[in-house]
Design an enzyme around this catalytic site. Structure first.
Site, PDB file in Angstrom:
ATOM      1  N   HIS A  99      57.845  58.240  23.369  1.00 28.27           N
ATOM      2  CA  HIS A  99      59.220  57.855  23.051  1.00 28.27           C
ATOM      3  C   HIS A  99      59.291  56.343  22.875  1.00 28.27           C
ATOM      4  CE1 HIS A  99      63.590  58.007  22.956  1.00 28.27           C
ATOM      5  NE2 HIS A  99      63.619  57.049  23.868  1.00 28.27           N
ATOM      6  N   SER A 100      59.850  55.888  21.743  1.00 25.53           N
ATOM      7  CA  SER A 100      60.050  54.468  21.456  1.00 25.53           C
ATOM      8  C   SER A 100      58.706  53.743  21.452  1.00 25.53           C
ATOM      9  CB  SER A 100      61.049  53.884  22.458  1.00 25.53           C
ATOM     10  OG  SER A 100      61.518  52.621  22.049  1.00 25.53           O
ATOM     11  N   LEU A 101      58.511  52.731  22.284  1.00 27.75           N
ATOM     12  CA  LEU A 101      57.193  52.104  22.383  1.00 27.75           C
ATOM     13  C   LEU A 101      56.111  53.160  22.569  1.00 27.75           C
ATOM     14  CD1 LEU A 101      55.158  49.742  22.932  1.00 27.75           C
ATOM     15  CD2 LEU A 101      55.913  49.835  25.315  1.00 27.75           C
TER      16      LEU A 101
END
Length: 275
Positions: free
Chosen positions: A107-109
């Site tokens: 998720h995200s990074l």
């Protein structure tokens, strides 16, 4: 599964007991499931911990969930956090024994880290995931448009962290040691993503599912991930923002289950008898 093998954990070629000990520092598992159809390794968002993803375990009874512990926080708080994504990916690929069949979720990074770990495993001739599920980040070849924040002084960085991840309590905000510790790993994570530059390479061949919130990245930025695999590709949007997965947890877990559940083989038709 191998982790609960009464004969002890299996070694992959070239891996020693010291390697396994180093790899164990990277991983956390809330519930071992020897009967699971696959493992899923979860890579957290910037400033995050694997605990949020390990709590999905009850909603994913067919999978064994593993969270990836990054240095500089949680039980690894005494270690220096990584500041370059390529260094983090290399360390994970060196230390973690990914046991097939497995999937990667980020998720995200964590989406970028999961993607680059999949590329590193492929390039090293290691095991490849059954599927790659990437959440809330644009395709890596697209330019970033957000301003860099990792170099800001603490008093300017703290409000950014609180806007994105929630306000600290007054007691914690006023504790200089805790505030400095919290900002240190957030700053390192921001630096990793802000200095990351995608290096062109062969696309993966694994199934790739990209998930996002309707109020976060434009759909086109998520669809652009399609160039990074020759395997099946899909995009799914849920109502919400960058952290849509908290309000839309049940829907996301259903998507993960359907993506990673093996499809039964189609029945082979019986040969027709000719009179």
């Amino acid at each position: 599964m191998a982790d609960t093998d009464p004969k002890g954990p299996r070694e992959r070629p070239g891996h020693t007991g010291a390697d396994r000990e180093a790899g164990a520092a990277w991983l956390a598992c809330r519930q071992r499931r020897p009967e699971a159809t696959a493992r899923m390794y979860c890579f957290p968002h910037s400033g995050g911990s694997p605990g949020e993803y390990l709590r999905w375990s009850d909603g994913l009874p067919g999978l064994e969930l593993w969270g990836v512990n990054l240095p500089g926080r949680g039980r690894r708080m005494s270690e220096e956090p990584y500041r370059r994504l390529e260094d983090l990916v290399g360390a994970i690929a060196d230390a973690v024994d990914f046991r097939p069949p497995f999937a990667l979720f980020g998720h995200s990074l964590g989406a970028v880290v999961a993607f680059e770990v999949a590329r590193a495993l492929r390039d090293r001739g290691g095991p490849e995931p059954r599927a790659l599920l990437l959440s809330s980040y644009q395709a890596p070849h697209l330019p970033r448009t957000d301003p860099d924040v990792h170099g800001l002084p603490d008093e300017q960085l703290l409000p950014i962290v609180e806007r994105q991840y929630g306000e600290l309590s007054t007691a914690l905000r006023d504790d200089p040691d805790f505030r400095q510790f919290t900002l240190a790993y957030h700053r390192a994570d921001f630096e990793m993503i802000e200095t990351y530059r995608y290096a062109e390479g062969r696309p993966l061949s694994v199934p790739l599912t990209v998930v996002g919130g309707t109020e976060d990245y434009p759909k086109e930025a998520l669809e652009a991930w399609g160039r990074h695999t020759t395997g099946p590709f899909s995009v799914r949007l849920f109502p919400g923002d960058h952290f849509y997965l908290r309000a839309q947890r049940e829907g996301l877990l259903r998507l993960i289950t359907s993506t990673l559940t093996p499809r039964p083989a189609a029945p082979v038709p019986s040969p027709q008898r000719v009179a």
